[in-house]
Design a protein around this motif. Structure first.
Motif, mmCIF file in Angstrom:
data_model
loop_
_atom_site.group_PDB
_atom_site.id
_atom_site.type_symbol
_atom_site.label_atom_id
_atom_site.label_comp_id
_atom_site.label_asym_id
_atom_site.label_seq_id
_atom_site.Cartn_x
_atom_site.Cartn_y
_atom_site.Cartn_z
ATOM 1 N N PHE A 1 0.816 -1.212 0.000
ATOM 2 C CA PHE A 1 0.000 0.000 0.000
ATOM 3 C C PHE A 1 0.854 1.267 0.000
ATOM 4 O O PHE A 1 0.519 2.253 -0.666
ATOM 5 N N ILE B 1 2.073 1.624 -3.556
ATOM 6 C CA ILE B 1 1.014 2.141 -4.439
ATOM 7 C C ILE B 1 0.818 3.639 -4.203
ATOM 8 O O ILE B 1 0.741 4.431 -5.147
ATOM 9 N N ALA B 2 0.757 4.030 -2.927
ATOM 10 C CA ALA B 2 0.566 5.449 -2.596
ATOM 11 C C ALA B 2 1.703 6.290 -3.160
ATOM 12 O O ALA B 2 1.473 7.374 -3.722
ATOM 13 N N LEU C 1 1.345 6.582 -6.933
ATOM 14 C CA LEU C 1 0.223 7.461 -7.271
ATOM 15 C C LEU C 1 0.584 8.927 -7.057
ATOM 16 O O LEU C 1 0.270 9.791 -7.893
ATOM 17 N N THR D 1 6.792 8.499 0.018
ATOM 18 C CA THR D 1 7.020 7.229 -0.660
ATOM 19 C C THR D 1 7.600 6.139 0.227
ATOM 20 O O THR D 1 7.295 4.965 0.058
ATOM 21 N N THR E 1 -3.135 5.610 0.382
ATOM 22 C CA THR E 1 -3.456 5.217 -0.994
ATOM 23 C C THR E 1 -4.765 5.862 -1.454
ATOM 24 O O THR E 1 -4.853 6.394 -2.573
ATOM 25 N N LEU F 1 -0.325 0.193 -10.971
ATOM 26 C CA LEU F 1 -0.600 -0.906 -10.051
ATOM 27 C C LEU F 1 0.317 -2.098 -10.327
ATOM 28 O O LEU F 1 0.793 -2.758 -9.389
ATOM 29 N N SER G 1 3.785 -1.365 -8.906
ATOM 30 C CA SER G 1 3.762 -1.509 -7.445
ATOM 31 C C SER G 1 3.706 -2.975 -7.046
ATOM 32 O O SER G 1 4.377 -3.401 -6.100
#
Length: 424
Positions: free
Chosen positions: A59, A62-63, A66, A106, A243, A266, A269
């Protein structure tokens, strides 16, 4: 079994087999050699990854992706520029402060190098900074990404040792800031000596305009750490919130994310998270094998015979970490070394929280030292210079990191103060 484990692991590394697979295959060979059923490998691997806290890793990744692709990079760089760009050596300071801001988003150093370096290294070239200095400051400042929370290496350390990840996050604050300040001091001296960069004036108007533009990005660490500190969420739940928040910013606030780009983000990640999880599964087997052969007890006896002074022992471990970090990835090094060394610090009464900070800081230096030096390698590629040239330019920054590490070992309260005040 342990000898077979080590020999097969080293052989696989020589053959350039990825660390995750080397761990798993060498453990499998050792288990078979020891006469255990192969099903043990599957059982141990599943047990290792069946952990709620480990969900924080994918997670956070992913965050980070993004936020990086959702328009955050340029806004944070603009804010850093208006904050410290007027200091002599302005873009070097902007580089460092941006890395400190990225660290709160990150939790990974390599991602910070790519995001910051791709924008700032060309800008530094245009202002007549040397290519080697630009690469060195970019690679070195990215190290802060694994020390200031959230930090994926701290999550891995916490899972292996049982130390609170929330407390580890808190303990990384001051050491990370000290590393950033030391790098800014080094950059100022270099800029003064070699006349790097343009001298600019501070603009309060630009500062508030850039602060307004980046405030949503700056709220990310507040969400992550604030929730953990007040006890509303666990680190894993904070990663999920981060996220969701990153999705909201990317799609609705800045409008720079699109559904079309999501599968690629995605997938990227997922690949990185899968590699880390595979390493953890292999490391669990590795740890079980060396524990079965009583290797930790033998290491304890060897180290305590040499010295029982906690500071001396910590410096012995720092040297081990430094050499290991030159050849093996940070996360893999934690997985390989901590199960062996952790019993020693428990016997000597060294705070596991302090040991976690020292471990991550010492191994993080390997991110800017050849022959691996992932962060330095990426920044040198962006700058278009050989790795050796960038490594020479990074030496002052490496010395600065060692000096900060020395301060943390000499004055443990620098790391332990915040978690004890905030979390008791």
């Amino acid at each position: 079994m342990t000898l077979v484990l080590f020999l097969s692991f080293v052989l696989l590394l020589i053959l350039n087999v990825p660390i995750a697979f080397s761990l798993m295959i060498s453990s499998l060979v050792a288990v078979i050699y020891g006469g255990f059923p192969v099903v043990v490998v599957i059982q141990r691997a599943i047990t290792a990854t069946d952990s709620f806290i480990l969900l924080a890793i994918p997670f956070f990744m992913i965050a980070g992706n993004l936020m990086d692709n959702g328009g955050i990079s340029k806004r944070l760089i603009s804010f850093a520029n208006s904050s410290v760009g007027f200091i002599r050596g302005g873009l070097a300071h902007v580089n460092i402060v941006t890395s400190m801001l990225f660290a709160g988003i990150t939790g990974a150093a390599v991602a910070d190098t790519s995001a910051v370096g791709s924008i700032l290294i060309p800008a530094m070239k245009s202002e007549k900074y040397s290519n080697s200095f630009s690469a060195a400051v970019t690679g070195s400042s990215s190290v802060i990404g694994v020390i200031i929370p959230p930090s994926i290496p701290f999550v891995i350390y916490g899972v292996i040792t049982g130390v609170s990840v929330g407390r580890l996050f808190m303990a990384g604050f001051i050491p990370g800031i000290l590393i950033g300040l030391s790098q800014m001091l080094i950059s100022y001296v270099y800029a003064k000596k070699y006349n790097f960069g343009q001298v600019k004036h501070f603009s309060l108007r630009n500062f508030f305009a850039d602060l307004k533009g980046s405030v949503l990005a700056l709220l990310m660490p507040v969400i992550i750490l604030g929730g953990i500190i007040i006890g509303v969420v666990t680190p894993t739940e904070a990663a999920v919130l981060a996220t969701i928040y990153a999705l909201f910013i990317g799609f609705f606030a800045y409008g720079e994310l699109s559904i079309k780009r999501m599968p690629g983000l995605l997938l990227e990640s997922a690949k990185t998270a899968a590699t880390v999880m595979f390493m953890i599964a292999g490391a669990y087997l590795y740890g079980w094998i060396i524990t079965s052969d009583q290797i930790p007890q033998k290491v304890v006896a060897l180290v305590t015979n040499f010295s029982s002074n906690p500071s001396v022992v910590l410096w012995i471990f720092v040297l081990i970490y430094f050499v290991t970090g030159m050849f093996i990835d940070l996360g893999a090094s934690i997985i390989l070394l901590v199960p062996v060394l952790f019993p020693v610090i428990q016997i000597l009464g060294i705070d596991p929280l302090l040991f976690g900070v020292v471990t991550v800081m010492a191994l993080a230096i390997g991110l800017v030292t050849p022959p691996v030096g992932a962060c330095l390698f990426i920044s040198c590629e962006i700058a278009g210079i050989p790795l050796a040239k960038g490594a020479l330019a990074a030496i002052p920054f490496i010395i600065g990191m060692f000096l900060v590490l020395m301060l943390i070992i000499m004055f443990p309260q620098l790391a332990l103060f915040i978690p004890r005040i905030v979390m008791g």
